[in-house]
Scaffold this motif. Structure first.
Motif, PDB file in Angstrom:
ATOM      1  N   SER A   1       0.835  -1.200   0.000  1.00 28.07           N
ATOM      2  CA  SER A   1       0.000   0.000   0.000  1.00 28.07           C
ATOM      3  C   SER A   1       0.871   1.252   0.000  1.00 28.07           C
ATOM      4  O   SER A   1       1.588   1.493  -0.967  1.00 28.07           O
TER       5      SER A   1
ATOM      6  N   ILE B   1       0.095  -3.460  -4.171  1.00 30.49           N
ATOM      7  CA  ILE B   1      -1.127  -2.651  -4.048  1.00 30.49           C
ATOM      8  C   ILE B   1      -0.828  -1.176  -3.811  1.00 30.49           C
ATOM      9  O   ILE B   1      -1.456  -0.522  -2.980  1.00 30.49           O
TER      10      ILE B   1
ATOM     11  N   ASN C   1      -1.240  -5.838  -8.007  1.00 37.23           N
ATOM     12  CA  ASN C   1      -2.396  -5.109  -7.498  1.00 37.23           C
ATOM     13  C   ASN C   1      -3.605  -6.037  -7.395  1.00 37.23           C
ATOM     14  O   ASN C   1      -3.585  -7.159  -7.907  1.00 37.23           O
TER      15      ASN C   1
ATOM     16  N   ASP D   1      -9.378  -3.118  -6.773  1.00 34.26           N
ATOM     17  CA  ASP D   1      -8.882  -2.145  -5.795  1.00 34.26           C
ATOM     18  C   ASP D   1      -9.349  -0.734  -6.166  1.00 34.26           C
ATOM     19  O   ASP D   1      -8.887  -0.172  -7.164  1.00 34.26           O
TER      20      ASP D   1
ATOM     21  N   HIS E   1      -8.376  -3.740  -2.065  1.00 33.78           N
ATOM     22  CA  HIS E   1      -7.143  -3.159  -1.534  1.00 33.78           C
ATOM     23  C   HIS E   1      -6.654  -4.002  -0.364  1.00 33.78           C
ATOM     24  O   HIS E   1      -6.816  -3.647   0.815  1.00 33.78           O
TER      25      HIS E   1
END
Length: 353
Positions: free
Chosen positions: A195, A218, A293, A297, A335
């Motif tokens: 993230s 991600i 990813n 998301d 996510h």
């Protein structure tokens, strides 16, 4: 037509110019020993570490007894946030052979201690595994709102770059340190993160070629595309206080694309323009890059990656290294980091490091 090398040099020159424009006084590259953190700060509920715990590891009896743990502080600049806390795990070995190293970046509101299962897995396989606290996180947080407070301060004062960029400066200084260590092969240093950590990994690899392999998880997205296509809401919601502050200051009844654009330009200048993914992803070529990813998301919508991926593929083709670039959007995943992503990233590092 500009060559990929020329474009990369130009990108890095402009990006480093921005980073240096917000630095306090420079300091010598000094590392101090510290102690393990007993009660690490989480600025939100502790995220699940299940995916990290699935990372492949060697079956070593009494692994903890065979791990060398280093708790350090690296000085990256004179400002208060210029002490970079490090947690480094490696196998105790008598051999003087230099080993590959990987830098691991946590997500928003977490810390380096949360990364420990991931670090242990790589250390068991012979890597030097480095976790760190990004700016205003972990040991660098003085409260549970430290990160959000820093973003608001940046909006008001414009003197820091707490969203992504200041930590990228730390990662550049970290590369200075890691390439000097006698136990690390300076040509085999990878970087990954989840993230916010994925964004850190992505930009650090773009800014510094000493990160020879990168796997952002991600994190990669198109900031300008999101603004232009009204797909910014999920990303903004993850950092809501600073956008609310900007909305009020701008006299708006609600957060809109103008607010989003102005906030990005204030707290991370160029993030939605000259340093966005269409320009920053290609400059990582020809070094191995695997972007992972979730297909669903909302913070990293796939529509925003169409152009960046095409440009990256072209850069890897021109540099005769198409096999060094890979993208995967895992079906049905939002996510979140998954076991699949952790395994894929592990295989990628094993292949190239």
């Amino acid at each position: 037509m500009e060559t990929p090398t020329h474009e990369a040099d130009e990108f890095r020159s402009e990006f480093l110019l921005l980073l240096r424009s917000r630095r306090s006084a420079q300091v010598p590259l000094v590392v101090d020993s510290s102690k393990p953190v007993e009660n690490p700060i989480f600025q939100s509920p502790v995220p699940s570490s299940e995916a990290l715990e699935s990372c492949p590891r060697e079956h070593i009896d009494n692994l903890n007894d065979k791990l060398k743990e280093e708790n350090l502080h690296l000085h990256t600049e004179a400002a208060e946030q210029g002490r970079l806390p490090l947690l480094i795990l490696s196998l105790k070995e008598s051999s003087n052979q230099r080993r590959p190293a990987i830098v691991f970046m946590h997500g928003t509101n977490a810390n380096k201690e949360w990364l420990r299962p991931w670090l242990e897995a790589y250390a068991s396989r012979g890597y030097v595994a480095i976790g760190l606290d990004s700016r205003y996180h972990g040991e660098r947080a003085d409260s549970k709102t430290a990160y959000q407070d820093a973003l608001i301060s940046s909006w008001r004062n414009g003197d820091t770059l707490p969203f992504i960029f200041d930590t990228v400066w730390d990662l550049i200084k970290l590369a200075d340190y890691l390439t000097q260590r006698e136990d690390i092969d300076p040509k085999r240093i990878g970087i990954t993160g989840i993230s916010l950590g994925g964004m850190h990994a992505w930009f650090a690899a773009a800014a510094d070629t000493r990160y020879s392999v990168a796997v952002p998880l991600i994190g990669v997205q198109g900031f300008r595309w999101a603004i232009d296509n009204d797909a910014w809401q999920a990303r903004v919601d993850s950092l809501k206080p600073v956008f609310e502050e900007a909305r009020i200051d701008m006299g708006k009844n609600e957060i809109d694309k103008e607010v989003v654009d102005k906030v990005w330009n204030r707290i991370a200048p160029g993030l939605a323009s000259m340093f966005d993914s269409p320009y920053s992803l290609p400059v990582i070529a020809p070094r191995p890059l695997y972007v992972l990813n979730g297909a669903e998301d909302p913070r990293c919508p796939l529509g925003g990656l169409v152009v960046p991926l095409k440009r990256a593929e072209k850069a890897y083709s021109i540099t005769a290294s198409p096999e060094n670039f890979k993208f995967r959007a895992e079906d049905g995943v939002g996510h979140e980091v998954t076991r699949f992503m952790i395994k894929e990233s592990s295989d990628w590092f094993d292949k190239f490091l």
